[in-house]
Design a protein around this motif. Structure first.
Motif, PDB file in Angstrom:
ATOM      1  N   HIS A  96       0.837  -1.211   0.000  1.00 33.71           N
ATOM      2  CA  HIS A  96       0.000   0.000   0.000  1.00 33.71           C
ATOM      3  C   HIS A  96       0.868   1.257   0.000  1.00 33.71           C
ATOM      4  O   HIS A  96       0.530   2.252  -0.645  1.00 33.71           O
ATOM      5  CB  HIS A  96      -0.931   0.001   1.213  1.00 33.71           C
ATOM      6  CG  HIS A  96      -1.953  -1.094   1.194  1.00 33.71           C
ATOM      7  ND1 HIS A  96      -2.992  -1.142   0.289  1.00 33.71           N
ATOM      8  CD2 HIS A  96      -2.082  -2.199   1.960  1.00 33.71           C
ATOM      9  CE1 HIS A  96      -3.718  -2.217   0.497  1.00 33.71           C
ATOM     10  NE2 HIS A  96      -3.192  -2.882   1.495  1.00 33.71           N
ATOM     11  N   LYS A  99       2.275   1.705  -3.449  1.00 35.12           N
ATOM     12  CA  LYS A  99       1.257   2.313  -4.314  1.00 35.12           C
ATOM     13  C   LYS A  99       1.213   3.827  -4.108  1.00 35.12           C
ATOM     14  O   LYS A  99       1.110   4.603  -5.071  1.00 35.12           O
ATOM     15  CB  LYS A  99      -0.106   1.703  -4.007  1.00 35.12           C
ATOM     16  CG  LYS A  99      -1.243   2.261  -4.837  1.00 35.12           C
ATOM     17  CD  LYS A  99      -2.570   1.612  -4.452  1.00 35.12           C
ATOM     18  CE  LYS A  99      -3.729   2.230  -5.243  1.00 35.12           C
ATOM     19  NZ  LYS A  99      -5.033   1.628  -4.847  1.00 35.12           N
ATOM     20  N   ARG A 102       4.159   5.441  -5.861  1.00 35.85           N
ATOM     21  CA  ARG A 102       3.930   5.580  -7.309  1.00 35.85           C
ATOM     22  C   ARG A 102       2.984   6.747  -7.594  1.00 35.85           C
ATOM     23  O   ARG A 102       3.182   7.496  -8.563  1.00 35.85           O
ATOM     24  CB  ARG A 102       3.365   4.276  -7.888  1.00 35.85           C
ATOM     25  CG  ARG A 102       4.356   3.120  -7.875  1.00 35.85           C
ATOM     26  CD  ARG A 102       3.851   1.941  -8.692  1.00 35.85           C
ATOM     27  NE  ARG A 102       2.640   1.334  -8.133  1.00 35.85           N
ATOM     28  CZ  ARG A 102       2.637   0.364  -7.236  1.00 35.85           C
ATOM     29  NH1 ARG A 102       3.777  -0.119  -6.769  1.00 35.85           N
ATOM     30  NH2 ARG A 102       1.493  -0.144  -6.795  1.00 35.85           N
ATOM     31  N   THR A 185      -4.763   7.483  -0.896  1.00 34.84           N
ATOM     32  CA  THR A 185      -3.872   6.362  -0.573  1.00 34.84           C
ATOM     33  C   THR A 185      -4.006   5.928   0.890  1.00 34.84           C
ATOM     34  O   THR A 185      -3.111   5.273   1.429  1.00 34.84           O
ATOM     35  CB  THR A 185      -2.413   6.733  -0.901  1.00 34.84           C
ATOM     36  OG1 THR A 185      -2.092   8.001  -0.304  1.00 34.84           O
ATOM     37  CG2 THR A 185      -2.212   6.838  -2.402  1.00 34.84           C
TER      38      THR A 185
END
Length: 275
Positions: A96, A99, A102, A185
């Motif tokens: 996570h 992610k 990114r 996120t």
């Protein structure tokens, strides 16, 4: 006294994965290091140390061996330094968090400003800023949003923050005529634990939150519980509990942060059930 455990509590997938990777690495003949504490749980870090996994605070402290990247991730420049030294790198960054990294890089490429919602001193936030580059501006909340922002404005969030804080920042920007590019996120497991803790705190006379005092997600859990139940207590282990805290209580809840393993929760529950 009835002891009720939160529906969602304790170690999450990302932490369990990091622990598994560190434990596999320490079976090797080479010295194993973590770059900073693997997770924010002092008891677990102590156990790893007892099995030979050393905590290095800086890349310069490591000349050889295996380096396990902590679950919070690191800046790209840190990985570059480790690889340049020829070290064996095992990346235990939570998926996570990866992610979110990114997402930060994608927002950086849009130009403008990347608002990183979180705690500036937290290692995950430092890693997100490394991926966002010079565009990064860290804000702990609405009150820290700068008066001047280069547009477009992107938003990425420390995975252990709350969706309420994200929503407040988005609304504050919209009130200024700025429509941000939002990358939500916030980790689903974090949200589950927060919602579960809030529900339980409403139902019990007291609640115990278990986890490292240096853990961001556990600190948030405690803050949420305290808002719903004045008799909320934050402990790292069963040794900190005081029976007097629960005088007159008929029910007590137990929850734990995402870096708290099952055995630490069981110890607290077992103690409370003796009262």
């Amino acid at each position: 006294m009835k002891v009720i455990r939160a529906k969602h509590a304790g170690v999450c997938y990302g932490v369990e994965r990091a622990l598994d990777m560190a434990q596999a690495a320490m079976m090797d003949d080479e010295t194993t290091y973590t770059l900073g504490p693997l997770i924010h749980n002092p008891k677990v870090v102590e156990k790893l140390s007892a099995h030979g996994v050393q905590v290095a605070n800086d890349v310069d402290d490591i000349d050889s061996g295996i380096v396990v990247i902590r679950s919070h991730g690191v800046e790209p420049s840190v990985l570059d330094c480790l690889n340049a030294k020829g070290l064996t790198v095992i990346d235990a960054t939570c998926p996570h968090v990866a992610k979110a990294q990114r997402a930060a890089a994608e927002l950086r490429d849009l130009g403008g400003t990347v608002l990183v919602i979180g705690r500036a001193e937290h290692p995950e936030v430092r890693g997100l800023c490394g991926h966002a580059g010079n565009a990064a501006v860290v804000v702990a909340g609405v009150e820290e949003i700068p008066a001047e922002l280069s547009e477009p404005v992107g938003i990425v969030v420390q995975t252990t923050e709350s969706k309420e804080k994200l929503g407040a920042v988005v609304e504050a920007l919209r009130s200024r005529g700025i429509e941000p590019v939002v990358k939500n996120t916030v980790c689903f497991a974090t949200r589950q634990r927060q919602d579960s803790a809030a529900m339980l705190a409403e139902e019990v006379d007291a609640i115990v939150v278990i986890g490292g005092k240096n853990s961001s997600n556990t600190t948030h859990l405690f803050e949420i519980c305290k808002a719903h139940c004045p008799r909320s207590f934050f402990v790292e282990s069963v040794d900190e509990l005081d029976a007097a805290w629960f005088d007159g209580c008929e029910t007590v809840g137990v929850t734990a942060g995402a870096s708290t393993p099952e055995d630490q929760i069981d110890e607290v529950v077992d103690y409370l059930e003796t009262l």
